[in-house]
Enzyme design. Structure first.
Site, PDB file in Angstrom:
ATOM      1  N   SER A 171       0.811  -1.217   0.000  1.00  0.00           N
ATOM      2  CA  SER A 171       0.000   0.000   0.000  1.00  0.00           C
ATOM      3  C   SER A 171       0.846   1.270   0.000  1.00  0.00           C
ATOM      4  O   SER A 171       1.499   1.583  -0.980  1.00  0.00           O
ATOM      5  CB  SER A 171      -0.959  -0.030   1.201  1.00  0.00           C
ATOM      6  OG  SER A 171      -1.947   0.958   1.104  1.00  0.00           O
ATOM      7  N   ASP A 182      10.010   5.876 -10.210  1.00  0.00           N
ATOM      8  CA  ASP A 182       9.610   6.525 -11.471  1.00  0.00           C
ATOM      9  C   ASP A 182      10.360   7.830 -11.709  1.00  0.00           C
ATOM     10  O   ASP A 182      10.646   8.195 -12.853  1.00  0.00           O
ATOM     11  CB  ASP A 182       8.101   6.789 -11.467  1.00  0.00           C
ATOM     12  CG  ASP A 182       7.305   5.536 -11.808  1.00  0.00           C
ATOM     13  OD1 ASP A 182       7.928   4.469 -11.983  1.00  0.00           O
ATOM     14  OD2 ASP A 182       6.063   5.617 -11.892  1.00  0.00           O
ATOM     15  N   LYS A 196      -0.771  -4.101  -3.167  1.00  0.00           N
ATOM     16  CA  LYS A 196      -2.053  -3.598  -2.668  1.00  0.00           C
ATOM     17  C   LYS A 196      -2.197  -2.159  -3.136  1.00  0.00           C
ATOM     18  O   LYS A 196      -1.699  -1.234  -2.504  1.00  0.00           O
ATOM     19  CB  LYS A 196      -2.092  -3.700  -1.144  1.00  0.00           C
ATOM     20  CG  LYS A 196      -3.489  -3.643  -0.522  1.00  0.00           C
ATOM     21  CD  LYS A 196      -3.968  -2.232  -0.321  1.00  0.00           C
ATOM     22  CE  LYS A 196      -5.316  -2.181   0.372  1.00  0.00           C
ATOM     23  NZ  LYS A 196      -5.862  -0.817   0.462  1.00  0.00           N
TER      24      LYS A 196
END
Length: 307
Positions: A171, A182, A196
């Site tokens: 999560s 990224d 998740k």
């Protein structure tokens, strides 16, 4: 009639036995600073043990930090709470102070971090990312998209970061790891994360009841979905425990071992410090192989950045 496993709470000197755990928890709650007496029965103990416990607000510290080597810090975030980003900033400031006002890099440990608050994950990512998106939340309806973006700050001033993750990182942990990956702000090391990436919303129904619905999904800055996919590490490391390979026989002879060798021009005043550093490295290798490799990578990234 009291046996191990019985839950007994003494209220106004009257013991209450056999109540449910939920009822016991309600009774044990109270104003901070007030006392409650617990009677504990243990197998093997001759008689029940009595403990007086003072009630207080329990705040679990979710951020821990330490210096691994001069200039290189370690920060562990165990879960994302309301205070986690503030605590992380304080710990990084302490690490900087310990290391002469500057860090050459840090290892951010998110292993077995189950997640927590979205806002906390965004704030922690923002500590290291200067611009661009951190995470986007997309619902079912067209146009129901929320993007959380970074502010122009970086507490490490571009110093390298290695993030440790594993299958227990879920999560909010995956949001942070995905954002740093990224933006090419950190190297992600470890094993694939839990996956998740969905958002749950609690809808009250009245009469002290509610229903929890999955209403949206999390996406990394590049648009990748986390749900049932997770974050793939840049460098995969298995959870291993290594031991030193002690070779038998004669150790390799070096110049310093020869009789009558020329002495080094400068006196090696830092011998003890070097020995201590080697011992710490050996201990880290045996206790936490992944962290040992993360530190080596971090030092390599720093050396390359200086050229």
């Amino acid at each position: 009639g009291i046996k191990a496993g019985d839950l007994i709470i003494r209220l106004d000197q009257k013991p209450v036995k056999g109540m449910s755990l939920d009822d016991a928890v309600k009774i044990m709650r109270g104003r901070p600073g007030t006392d409650i007496e617990l009677l504990i029965v243990r197998e093997g103990a001759d008689k029940p043990l009595t403990y007086t416990v003072t009630r207080d607000k329990i705040r679990v510290k979710s951020v821990k930090a330490k210096t691994l080597e001069k200039g290189f810090g370690y920060v562990r975030v165990s879960q994302f709470q309301e205070r986690s980003s503030r605590d992380l900033k304080k710990e990084i400031s302490k690490l900087k102070k310990e290391n002469g006002g500057k860090l050459n890099g840090i290892v951010l440990d998110l292993r077995n971090n189950p997640g927590g608050l979205l806002d906390s994950a965004v704030e922690i990512s923002d500590i290291f990312i200067k611009k661009g998106g951190i995470v986007s939340v997309k619902g079912r309806e067209e146009g129901s998209r929320i993007v959380h973006s970074a502010t122009p700050t970086d507490m490490l001033d571009g110093a390298p970061i290695v993030v440790l993750v594993n299958g227990g990182s879920a999560s909010a942990s995956e949001i942070v790891a995905g954002a740093l990956q990224d933006h090419k702000r950190a190297i992600i090391m470890g094993s694939k994360t839990f996956g998740k990436g969905s958002v749950q919303t609690v809808v009250p129904l009245g009469n002290n009841t509610a229903i929890k619905l999955t209403t949206a999904r999390y996406y990394t800055p590049s648009g990748g979905s986390i749900q049932a996919k997770g974050i793939n590490p840049d460098i995969e490391i298995r959870d291993l425990k290594l031991t030193e390979n002690k070779k038998s026989g004669i150790a390799q002879i070096k110049e310093v071992d020869l009789t009558g060798h020329l002495e080094h021009e400068k006196k090696s005043a830092g011998k003890d410090k070097k020995k201590s550093k080697e011992e710490n490295g050996k201990k880290l290798l045996q206790e936490d192989y992944a962290l040992y490799e993360a530190l080596n990578l971090l030092k390599g990234m720093y050396l390359v950045s200086q050229r």
